[in-house]
Design a protein around this motif. Structure first.
Motif, mmCIF file in Angstrom:
data_model
loop_
_atom_site.group_PDB
_atom_site.id
_atom_site.type_symbol
_atom_site.label_atom_id
_atom_site.label_comp_id
_atom_site.label_asym_id
_atom_site.label_seq_id
_atom_site.Cartn_x
_atom_site.Cartn_y
_atom_site.Cartn_z
ATOM 1 N N GLU A 198 10.488 9.738 -2.777
ATOM 2 C CA GLU A 198 10.997 8.631 -3.582
ATOM 3 C C GLU A 198 12.312 8.979 -4.280
ATOM 4 O OE1 GLU A 198 9.517 5.466 -3.423
ATOM 5 O OE2 GLU A 198 8.692 6.645 -1.790
ATOM 6 N N ARG A 208 -1.350 2.720 -16.557
ATOM 7 C CA ARG A 208 -1.266 2.498 -15.102
ATOM 8 C C ARG A 208 -0.718 3.688 -14.337
ATOM 9 N NH1 ARG A 208 2.280 -2.093 -13.373
ATOM 10 N NH2 ARG A 208 3.847 -0.734 -14.249
ATOM 11 N N ALA A 232 -0.793 7.865 -13.424
ATOM 12 C CA ALA A 232 -1.478 9.147 -13.478
ATOM 13 C C ALA A 232 -0.608 10.156 -12.741
ATOM 14 C CB ALA A 232 -2.846 9.035 -12.816
ATOM 15 N N PHE A 245 -2.838 10.718 -8.166
ATOM 16 C CA PHE A 245 -3.529 9.483 -7.789
ATOM 17 C C PHE A 245 -3.647 9.453 -6.275
ATOM 18 C CE2 PHE A 245 0.176 7.034 -6.242
ATOM 19 C CZ PHE A 245 1.222 7.755 -6.793
ATOM 20 N N TYR A 256 15.430 5.228 1.862
ATOM 21 C CA TYR A 256 14.997 4.959 3.247
ATOM 22 C C TYR A 256 14.841 3.475 3.567
ATOM 23 C CZ TYR A 256 10.729 4.809 0.489
ATOM 24 O OH TYR A 256 9.819 4.513 -0.480
ATOM 25 N N GLY A 277 3.877 -1.011 -3.052
ATOM 26 C CA GLY A 277 5.323 -0.917 -2.867
ATOM 27 C C GLY A 277 5.566 -0.610 -1.402
ATOM 28 N N GLY A 278 6.465 -1.351 -0.766
ATOM 29 C CA GLY A 278 6.700 -1.090 0.653
ATOM 30 C C GLY A 278 8.071 -1.564 1.081
ATOM 31 N N ARG A 307 12.008 0.097 7.080
ATOM 32 C CA ARG A 307 12.781 1.333 6.945
ATOM 33 C C ARG A 307 14.135 1.220 7.644
ATOM 34 N NH1 ARG A 307 8.749 2.030 3.370
ATOM 35 N NH2 ARG A 307 6.784 2.664 4.314
ATOM 36 N N GLY A 322 2.752 1.348 0.477
ATOM 37 C CA GLY A 322 1.790 2.221 -0.204
ATOM 38 C C GLY A 322 0.988 1.400 -1.196
ATOM 39 N N LEU A 323 -0.325 1.504 -1.106
ATOM 40 C CA LEU A 323 -1.202 0.843 -2.081
ATOM 41 C C LEU A 323 -1.782 1.922 -2.986
ATOM 42 C CD1 LEU A 323 -3.103 -1.466 -3.188
ATOM 43 C CD2 LEU A 323 -4.663 -0.893 -1.327
ATOM 44 N N GLY A 324 -1.608 1.772 -4.290
ATOM 45 C CA GLY A 324 -2.185 2.733 -5.230
ATOM 46 C C GLY A 324 -3.678 2.476 -5.359
ATOM 47 N N ARG A 349 -4.956 1.652 -8.858
ATOM 48 C CA ARG A 349 -4.571 0.314 -9.330
ATOM 49 C C ARG A 349 -5.431 -0.747 -8.642
ATOM 50 N NH1 ARG A 349 1.896 0.651 -10.424
ATOM 51 N NH2 ARG A 349 1.753 2.519 -11.726
ATOM 52 N N ILE A 375 -6.221 3.464 -16.125
ATOM 53 C CA ILE A 375 -6.296 4.233 -14.884
ATOM 54 C C ILE A 375 -7.164 5.487 -15.059
ATOM 55 C CG2 ILE A 375 -4.186 5.616 -15.264
ATOM 56 C CD1 ILE A 375 -3.599 5.012 -12.208
HETATM 57 O O1 4AD Z 1 6.119 2.187 -5.115
HETATM 58 P P1 4AD Z 1 5.769 3.589 -4.727
HETATM 59 O O2 4AD Z 1 6.415 4.698 -5.465
HETATM 60 O O3 4AD Z 1 6.062 3.654 -3.174
HETATM 61 C C1 4AD Z 1 5.962 4.752 -2.383
HETATM 62 O O4 4AD Z 1 5.568 5.842 -2.724
HETATM 63 C C2 4AD Z 1 6.286 4.467 -0.942
HETATM 64 N N1 4AD Z 1 6.647 5.742 -0.300
HETATM 65 C C3 4AD Z 1 5.119 3.796 -0.280
HETATM 66 C C4 4AD Z 1 5.346 3.458 1.165
HETATM 67 O O5 4AD Z 1 6.141 2.578 1.444
HETATM 68 N N2 4AD Z 1 4.669 4.130 2.076
HETATM 69 O O6 4AD Z 1 4.192 3.790 -4.845
HETATM 70 C C5 4AD Z 1 3.309 2.931 -4.148
HETATM 71 C C6 4AD Z 1 2.172 2.508 -5.039
HETATM 72 C C7 4AD Z 1 2.599 1.715 -6.267
HETATM 73 O O7 4AD Z 1 2.781 0.359 -5.953
HETATM 74 C C8 4AD Z 1 1.422 1.938 -7.191
HETATM 75 O O8 4AD Z 1 0.330 1.101 -6.858
HETATM 76 C C9 4AD Z 1 1.037 3.368 -6.867
HETATM 77 O O9 4AD Z 1 1.514 3.654 -5.582
HETATM 78 N N3 4AD Z 1 1.600 4.332 -7.847
HETATM 79 C C10 4AD Z 1 0.909 4.931 -8.827
HETATM 80 N N4 4AD Z 1 -0.378 4.832 -9.177
HETATM 81 C C11 4AD Z 1 -0.786 5.584 -10.219
HETATM 82 N N5 4AD Z 1 -0.009 6.419 -10.912
HETATM 83 C C12 4AD Z 1 1.307 6.560 -10.597
HETATM 84 N N6 4AD Z 1 2.067 7.422 -11.273
HETATM 85 C C13 4AD Z 1 1.817 5.793 -9.503
HETATM 86 N N7 4AD Z 1 3.012 5.679 -8.912
HETATM 87 C C14 4AD Z 1 2.864 4.791 -7.904
#
Ligand code: 4AD
Ligand code: MG
Length: 460
Positions: free
Chosen positions: A166, A236, A238, A241, A361, A386-387, A390, A429-431, A434, A445
């Motif tokens: 990221e 929200r 951690a 995660f 990316y 978040g997605g 690419r 990416g789905l957390g 969350r 969380i």
């Molecule tokens: O939006 P993020 O940072 O996206 C990525 O990491 C991409 N590489 C994903 C991808 O496209 N393959 O993180 C994705 C999700 C966020 O929407 C959130 O739900 C969760 O990961 N997330 C967290 N959950 C808990 N604690 C944190 N510190 C988090 N950071 C992100």
């Protein structure tokens, strides 16, 4: 012969079945003639009422049992005269396996979530956390089932890695350097060779490695622990995660959003169908209206809004925000809540963000200002996915990296994927935590992960 079963099966048994059940006493009530023990073994929300009479040789011992004692009970299932339960277990033998006493921290009263966090080793024995961790396990399995049914390959991406996907500088370092005598360069610790000669950290996302596998197996996903060294004390975030990251070759942003929506609604449907008792508990005690909300989301299609439109909506909001609203700035959680709770009144994909606030990316759009990004926002939780599509074009990817100040040296393997057989591809990416917050109504969380790793909770 007594058949050994879990509480869940005992509660579903017909009368006169001879059973043995083992578990922990939630409550013990004792009179002269009879003792009642609520026995729970984690298999389901409810407890099995065990009824023991004074004819049992150890009746006195049973009466002295403390909350939390581990016991094994043999007996027969009989119809229960008590309200709220069809059957109970008429005990013929109660064996005390591990006694407990008044010093047990989980006595029969309401404890606050804050207090329960200080006893994370015992909280899975409570009603609330029993429900949370059953739903967590069930959802994890549903996630694997969804991808398996859709032909996605499950890839194990590395935990120790050299890349900061990221680019947010939140990599925990993994080091083999001697901490008492670290190598110094110009008076400062040189971390560039910390893992036997390479710079490494704990992964912030499996995406970059996932992309390589999508460009070989077409559709893949990862599901694993993810680490971010952010010192944020929010409900929200951690530091550790779990994230689910699918990646599809020959796919664009619309395909990505379609997959995210189908996946998310599948998981809503799953908890409604498979976690009924636990969800009923959350609905009654944690978040009234939860079941109705989840049902609506499972049954409806999601809205989609351009980032530019979202900024316009926020600018004309009748309320004032603490953080500024300006084209080019990221959305804060107060903005996400306003959009989902006041404007759309449900989940919404925000798409096409300014390139400066998104990772290197993401694919540049034709306007040269935005990238093909998508965030799924949901009421109460905010960003849950978040997605993006690419950047598959090598020249544009290299230019964007240079612009963002990212050193291409360590990412030579990633750039190689754009050299031979590159193709449009997208993922998200789905957390996982969350998602759990959203589907249980739990507000922090720290209360949906067994052992939260946050600035104040990392001891055990
Ligand atoms: O939006 P993020 O940072 O996206 C990525 O990491 C991409 N590489 C994903 C991808 O496209 N393959 O993180 C994705 C999700 C966020 O929407 C959130 O739900 C969760 O990961 N997330 C967290 N959950 C808990 N604690 C944190 N510190 C988090 N950071 C992100
Ligand atoms: Mg994000």
């Amino acid at each position: 012969m007594y058949k050994r079963v879990r509480v869940k099966q005992a509660l579903a048994s017909g009368p006169e079945t001879a059973l043995e059940v083992r578990g922990w006493a939630r409550t013990v009530r004792c009179g002269k003639e009879v003792a009642f023990i609520a026995l729970n073994d984690g298999s389901c929300f409810g407890s099995l009422q065990v009824v023991a009479g004074p004819s049992l040789a150890n009746f006195d011992e049973i009466c002295r049992l403390g909350t939390g004692s581990a016991i094994a009970v043999r007996g027969r299932v009989v119809p229960s005269p008590a309200a709220g339960q069809a059957v109970e277990l008429a005990a013929e033998e109660v064996r005390v396996i591990g006694p407990s006493d008044d010093s047990y921290p989980l006595q029969k009263k309401r404890h606050t979530m804050e207090y329960l966090r200080t006893i994370a080793h015992l909280r899975p024995r409570t009603n609330t956390f029993g429900a949370v961790f059953r739903v967590r396990s069930s959802l994890a399995q549903a996630i694997h089932r969804f991808f398996s049914e859709h032909g996605f390959l499950y890839v194990h991406t590395p935990i120790i890695t050299g890349n900061d996907c990221e680019g947010a500088g939140e990599l925990f370092r993994v080091t083999t350097l001697p901490l008492d005598k670290p190598p110094l360069v110009g008076g400062r610790v040189d971390y560039s060779a910390d893992f036997f000669g390479q710079a490494t950290g704990l992964t912030v996302s499996g995406q970059l490695e996932g992309e390589l596998y999508a460009l070989a197996f077409s559709d893949i996903y990862t599901f694993g622990p993810t680490f971010r060294a952010e010192n944020s004390n929010t409900s929200r975030h951690a530091a550790e995660f779990w994230m689910i990251e699918p990646e599809m070759a020959f796919a664009d942003l619309q395909d990505d959003a379609r997959l995210a929506e189908e996946f998310f609604r599948y998981l809503c449907r799953h908890v409604l169908d498979e976690c009924h008792d636990d969800l009923a508990f959350f609905n009654d005690h944690i978040d009234k209206g939860l079941i109705e909300r989840v049902r609506q989301v499972a049954d409806s299609s999601f809205a989609m809004m351009e980032y530019t439109e979202a900024i316009e909506q926020l600018k004309k909001a009748p309320i004032s925000f603490s953080f500024p609203v300006e084209w080019g700035l990221d959305l804060q959680s107060e903005h996400e809540r306003y959009l989902t709770e006041q404007v759309v009144k449900g989940p919404v994909f925000i798409v096409n963000y300014p390139k400066e606030i998104k990772a290197f990316y993401m694919r540049r759009n034709n306007d040269n200002r935005t990238v093909a990004a998508m965030d799924l926002l949901v009421p109460k939780v905010g960003e849950i996915i978040g997605g993006s599509q690419r950047e598959e074009r090598l020249d544009l990817l290299e230019a964007r990296m240079a612009e963002a100040g990212i050193d291409p040296t360590g990412l030579w393997w990633y750039l190689d994927s754009r050299r031979w057989g590159s193709c449009p591809h997208a993922g998200f990416g789905l957390g996982f935590e969350r998602l759990l917050m959203y589907l249980t109504g739990m507000e922090n969380i720290r209360d949906v992960i067994p052992f939260p790793r946050t600035p104040r909770h990392a001891e055990f």
